[in-house]
Write a protein that holds these residues in place. Structure first.
Motif, mmCIF file in Angstrom:
data_model
loop_
_atom_site.group_PDB
_atom_site.id
_atom_site.type_symbol
_atom_site.label_atom_id
_atom_site.label_comp_id
_atom_site.label_asym_id
_atom_site.label_seq_id
_atom_site.Cartn_x
_atom_site.Cartn_y
_atom_site.Cartn_z
ATOM 1 N N GLY A 4 0.816 -1.209 0.000
ATOM 2 C CA GLY A 4 0.000 0.000 0.000
ATOM 3 C C GLY A 4 0.848 1.256 0.000
ATOM 4 O O GLY A 4 0.533 2.241 -0.686
ATOM 5 N N ILE A 5 1.945 1.244 0.759
ATOM 6 C CA ILE A 5 2.837 2.398 0.795
ATOM 7 C C ILE A 5 3.462 2.635 -0.576
ATOM 8 O O ILE A 5 3.552 3.772 -1.070
ATOM 9 C CB ILE A 5 3.928 2.191 1.857
ATOM 10 N N GLU A 6 3.896 1.533 -1.208
ATOM 11 C CA GLU A 6 4.536 1.685 -2.514
ATOM 12 C C GLU A 6 3.549 2.189 -3.569
ATOM 13 O O GLU A 6 3.927 2.905 -4.498
ATOM 14 C CB GLU A 6 5.140 0.344 -2.935
ATOM 15 N N GLN A 7 2.256 1.798 -3.423
ATOM 16 C CA GLN A 7 1.254 2.278 -4.371
ATOM 17 C C GLN A 7 0.947 3.771 -4.176
ATOM 18 O O GLN A 7 0.340 4.399 -5.047
ATOM 19 C CB GLN A 7 -0.027 1.458 -4.222
ATOM 20 N N ARG A 8 1.330 4.305 -3.031
ATOM 21 C CA ARG A 8 1.029 5.709 -2.728
ATOM 22 C C ARG A 8 2.252 6.599 -2.956
ATOM 23 O O ARG A 8 2.412 7.637 -2.313
ATOM 24 C CB ARG A 8 0.540 5.819 -1.286
ATOM 25 N N ALA A 9 3.143 6.186 -3.887
ATOM 26 C CA ALA A 9 4.376 6.948 -4.117
ATOM 27 C C ALA A 9 4.068 8.374 -4.573
ATOM 28 O O ALA A 9 4.706 9.339 -4.134
ATOM 29 C CB ALA A 9 5.254 6.224 -5.134
ATOM 30 N N ARG A 10 3.083 8.527 -5.467
ATOM 31 C CA ARG A 10 2.750 9.881 -5.968
ATOM 32 C C ARG A 10 2.231 10.748 -4.830
ATOM 33 O O ARG A 10 2.559 11.939 -4.731
ATOM 34 C CB ARG A 10 1.723 9.789 -7.083
ATOM 35 N N GLU A 11 1.405 10.154 -3.966
ATOM 36 C CA GLU A 11 0.882 10.935 -2.830
ATOM 37 C C GLU A 11 2.012 11.356 -1.903
ATOM 38 O O GLU A 11 2.062 12.507 -1.436
ATOM 39 C CB GLU A 11 -0.139 10.091 -2.063
ATOM 40 N N ILE A 12 2.931 10.428 -1.659
ATOM 41 C CA ILE A 12 4.049 10.750 -0.777
ATOM 42 C C ILE A 12 4.923 11.830 -1.412
ATOM 43 O O ILE A 12 5.403 12.756 -0.740
ATOM 44 C CB ILE A 12 4.861 9.468 -0.483
ATOM 45 N N GLY A 13 5.125 11.715 -2.722
ATOM 46 C CA GLY A 13 5.903 12.750 -3.404
ATOM 47 C C GLY A 13 5.242 14.111 -3.294
ATOM 48 O O GLY A 13 5.907 15.134 -3.108
ATOM 49 N N LEU A 14 3.911 14.164 -3.397
ATOM 50 C CA LEU A 14 3.196 15.423 -3.270
ATOM 51 C C LEU A 14 3.348 15.993 -1.863
ATOM 52 O O LEU A 14 3.567 17.201 -1.686
ATOM 53 C CB LEU A 14 1.714 15.207 -3.602
ATOM 54 N N LEU A 15 3.228 15.125 -0.852
ATOM 55 C CA LEU A 15 3.389 15.594 0.530
ATOM 56 C C LEU A 15 4.799 16.124 0.756
ATOM 57 O O LEU A 15 4.993 17.132 1.464
ATOM 58 C CB LEU A 15 3.078 14.452 1.511
ATOM 59 N N ARG A 16 5.781 15.439 0.158
ATOM 60 C CA ARG A 16 7.152 15.939 0.271
ATOM 61 C C ARG A 16 7.294 17.291 -0.421
ATOM 62 O O ARG A 16 7.998 18.190 0.052
ATOM 63 C CB ARG A 16 8.124 14.928 -0.368
ATOM 64 N N ALA A 17 6.608 17.431 -1.558
ATOM 65 C CA ALA A 17 6.737 18.672 -2.332
ATOM 66 C C ALA A 17 6.137 19.862 -1.600
ATOM 67 O O ALA A 17 6.610 20.992 -1.755
ATOM 68 C CB ALA A 17 6.062 18.500 -3.694
ATOM 69 N N VAL A 18 5.092 19.635 -0.812
ATOM 70 C CA VAL A 18 4.463 20.760 -0.097
ATOM 71 C C VAL A 18 5.159 21.050 1.220
ATOM 72 O O VAL A 18 4.687 21.880 2.003
ATOM 73 C CB VAL A 18 2.967 20.479 0.147
ATOM 74 N N GLY A 19 6.272 20.332 1.497
ATOM 75 C CA GLY A 19 7.082 20.696 2.655
ATOM 76 C C GLY A 19 7.044 19.750 3.824
ATOM 77 O O GLY A 19 7.684 20.022 4.853
ATOM 78 N N LEU A 20 6.318 18.630 3.737
ATOM 79 C CA LEU A 20 6.299 17.687 4.857
ATOM 80 C C LEU A 20 7.589 16.871 4.858
ATOM 81 O O LEU A 20 8.032 16.401 3.810
ATOM 82 C CB LEU A 20 5.099 16.740 4.766
ATOM 83 N N SER A 21 8.183 16.714 6.037
ATOM 84 C CA SER A 21 9.438 15.968 6.149
ATOM 85 C C SER A 21 9.164 14.465 6.091
ATOM 86 O O SER A 21 8.055 14.003 6.390
ATOM 87 C CB SER A 21 10.129 16.304 7.476
#
Length: 669
Positions: free
Chosen positions: A481-498
């Motif tokens: 599930g985590i690997e399927q959410r790579a785009r979401e994680i990338g977006l969260l990283r892009a908006v500044g979440l560590s």
């Protein structure tokens, strides 16, 4: 968008993945908590079963000897183990507890039941299922014939060790009427036969005597105050202290010597032959007494053998070796003197009353428990028996006799004292050290129900790999599930979440799903426990009931959640490396080498753990060896491949692309 709202919407959006994660956690919690529920239920059920079988019994007093019935404070019993045989069908049951009892047994337990009379027999429900008799059928009871003389000694009878008696089946005694009565805690159906006490006493030639009695309180002080020497198998024949076992226990010999310093210890034994040169005397008693050197003969034996001073005298005798074989041994001592017939040479009190020997009218009538050659007996030997009976014909030093014939049962046959020491001997003896025992059977039953290792631990050990497999499955789905959410994680990283904050959010999300699975698993634990108990009832044929308390459920849920949290943390440990990329051969080589080294260490630890006490050592060793094998696999598939030439190499290289996932799949299976 708050973190709480993000977690709630993520759970709703990825509900399919979370259902799989929750199912894995639920299975793990159900099995783990169910194991502890089964353990508590088995322990509580066995405790109730043991107490039900004991009735009002708190203590049991028993003895290696039969003792006077008057010594009993509660319900007197004869307790033996034997075999029951149904005459009509030939069906038989082994290891049956045979109880000789009367109406005092049911009065003690406050039960309304009629005691068997004459040749009547009552049996437990478990024994009735084994034999399936009809009322009035004949039942054979084969029991070990009790004897005060140990079978491992020369005069112990091994050919009469079993006594068969017949009874008439009257009725099945239900459990509520003490039909499942048992003194030894054990699961499974009770195999018990109840016969009249008076009839069993007559059959065993133990009139008025028992070997056990039941008590509601400890009877130890009562036994110490009211016992007689005869209750311990001891007797005073004139000024001779001896035992019905034909040999005195060493403890009793020491106490007698302390009471009466002016005593004469005696050890009398049977010699098959006493020989000097070409002359010999058959079947003679030899007494070890005093501390003089060599061997002395009484006047009669001296006239038969005619030895000279210092001539070697050889005597042969039987001994039983530990394997149960009768061996012939011999000893040779120099002749040192003559004992007059008017003194010790004609003293028949130096020998105990040997069954089958002392009570016969002639040597030819002897019926000992060892072989005899009657052809060796001469008329002069018969004349000696007619006149002197058991008077010993030879005398050896006490220390020599004890070295030759002593055993774990004792080193004396009797002690001669100069005065009546009956009362002083009673005052000095503790009957609980010389045959009597008082057991707190109620406490023992509860301890046996708990077991040396908790049943919950046993079932937890047996279920451990299933628990780990379920959690591996949950971790695998969570990782997918985590690997399927790579785009979401990338977006969260892009908006500044560590990365640390993202891991914390996803760990919280996974933990909430795990908690939901744990709640479902707690219900599954009850179903799992009920299923296991049903199988145990079938296998053990024992009434086991479900006992549910908060403690085992809480332990199972907490343990499942802790392990689930650990698996979730492992799945998130490389969140920042989710982008797919090829691990170059150079970076994998070191990892493979270190992985194989660690695997070797785990293997050594696992082999060492196998030598630890079971069951913990067994499961710990097996678990460490399993981890070692998985680490070795990880090291193997992580090794670099310069060129791929075979399909096997291609398979290993593909598995090494995601080594963690590959090993996880192998571990799951």
């Amino acid at each position: 968008m708050t973190p709480r709202l993000l977690i709630r919407r993520s759970i709703a959006w990825y509900w399919r993945t979370h259902v799989a994660v929750a199912a894995g956690v639920a299975i793990a919690v159900a099995v783990l908590a169910g194991a502890f529920v089964v353990g508590d239920s088995v322990r509580a059920s066995l405790g109730e079963l043991m107490l039900q079988r004991l009735g009002n019994t708190a203590f049991v007093a028993s003895s290696t000897n039969f003792f006077r019935e008057q010594l009993a404070t509660g319900a007197p019993l004869i307790v033996l183990e034997g075999m029951a045989i149904h005459d009509e069908s030939g069906r038989r049951a082994a290891r049956v507890s045979v109880y000789g009892m009367d109406e005092r047994f049911w009065r003690f337990h406050a039960r309304d039941a009629a005691a068997p009379q004459h040749r009547e027999l009552l049996m437990s429900e478990g024994l009735a299922r084994e034999l399936a008799p009809e009322v009035g059928d004949s039942i054979q009871i084969r029991i070990g014939k009790p004897s005060a003389i140990p079978a491992e000694t020369l005069h112990g009878r091994k050919d009469e060790s079993v006594r068969t008696t017949r009874f008439t089946f009257k009725a099945v005694l239900p459990a509520r009427a003490m039909g499942d009565f048992a003194l030894q805690p054990k699961p499974g159906p009770a195999l018990a036969a109840f016969v009249p006490l008076r009839r069993l006493q007559r059959d065993l030639e133990q009139q008025g005597r028992i070997n056990a009695f039941l008590a509601a309180g400890s009877p130890a002080d009562h036994i110490r105050r009211h016992f007689e020497l005869e209750d311990l198998g001891l007797k005073l024949r004139g000024n001779i202290v001896e035992s019905s076992a034909m040999i005195l226990p060493d403890k009793l010999a020491a106490k007698t010597a302390a009471i009466e310093p002016e005593n004469t210890p005696i050890f009398t034994y049977l010699a098959n032959t006493i020989r000097s040169g070409e002359r010999e005397i058959p079947y003679s008693l030899v007494t070890a007494i005093g501390n003089y050197p060599g061997i002395r003969l009484n006047e009669w034996a001296y006239r038969e053998l005619h030895p000279k001073q210092g001539d070697p005298i050889t005597f042969e005798y039987y001994v039983w070796n530990p394997s149960g074989r009768l061996l012939t041994k011999s000893a040779t001592l120099p002749f040192t003197g003559i004992v007059p017939m008017s003194g010790l040479g004609g003293d028949r009190d130096l020998a105990p009353d040997y069954p089958g020997i002392s009570d016969t009218n002639s040597l030819s009538d002897w019926d000992p428990p060892f072989p005899m050659d009657l052809k060796r007996i001469r008329k002069i030997d018969e004349d000696y028996w007619d006149r002197y009976r058991t008077a010993p014909k030879a005398f050896v030093p006490l220390e020599t006799g004890q070295q030759l014939w002593g055993s774990r049962f004792g080193h004396l046959t009797s002690i001669r004292v100069n005065r009546d020491i009956r009362e002083k001997l009673k005052a000095a003896i503790d009957p609980l050290e010389l045959g009597f025992s008082v057991q707190d059977v109620r406490r023992q039953a509860l301890a046996a129900a708990r077991g040396s290792t908790d049943f919950g631990e046993y079932f937890a050990y047996f279920s451990f790999f299933l628990v780990v497999s379920a959690l591996l499955l949950a971790g695998l789905f969570f990782r997918f599930g985590i690997e399927q959410r790579a785009r979401e994680i990338g977006l969260l990283r892009a908006v500044g979440l560590s990365p640390a904050l993202i891991r914390r959010l996803m760990f919280t999300e996974g933990l909430l799903v795990a908690c939901a699975g744990a709640v479902i698993g707690s219900v599954g634990a009850l179903l799992y426990g009920a299923l296991v108990l049903a199988r145990l009832r079938s296998w053990w044929q024992t009434d086991l009931t479900m006992h549910v308390t908060p403690s085992p459920l809480a332990i199972g849920i907490a343990g499942g959640l802790v392990m689930a949290a650990a698996f979730l943390a492992l799945a998130l440990r490389k969140l920042e490396q989710l982008a797919p990329r090829e691990l170059m051969a150079g970076s994998a080589a070191g990892a493979a080498r270190w992985t194989l080294t660690i695997a070797s260490a785990f293997a050594v630890a696992g082999i060492s753990a196998l030598f630890a006490p079971p069951p913990a050592g067994f499961f710990a060793g097996a678990g460490l060896l399993l981890v070692a094998a998985l680490l070795a696999l990880r090291g193997r598939i992580s090794r670099p491949h310069a060129q791929v030439r075979t399909t096997v190499q291609l398979g290993f290289r593909s598995a090494g692309y995601r080594p963690g996932r590959s090993v996880l799949c192998v571990a799951l299976i």
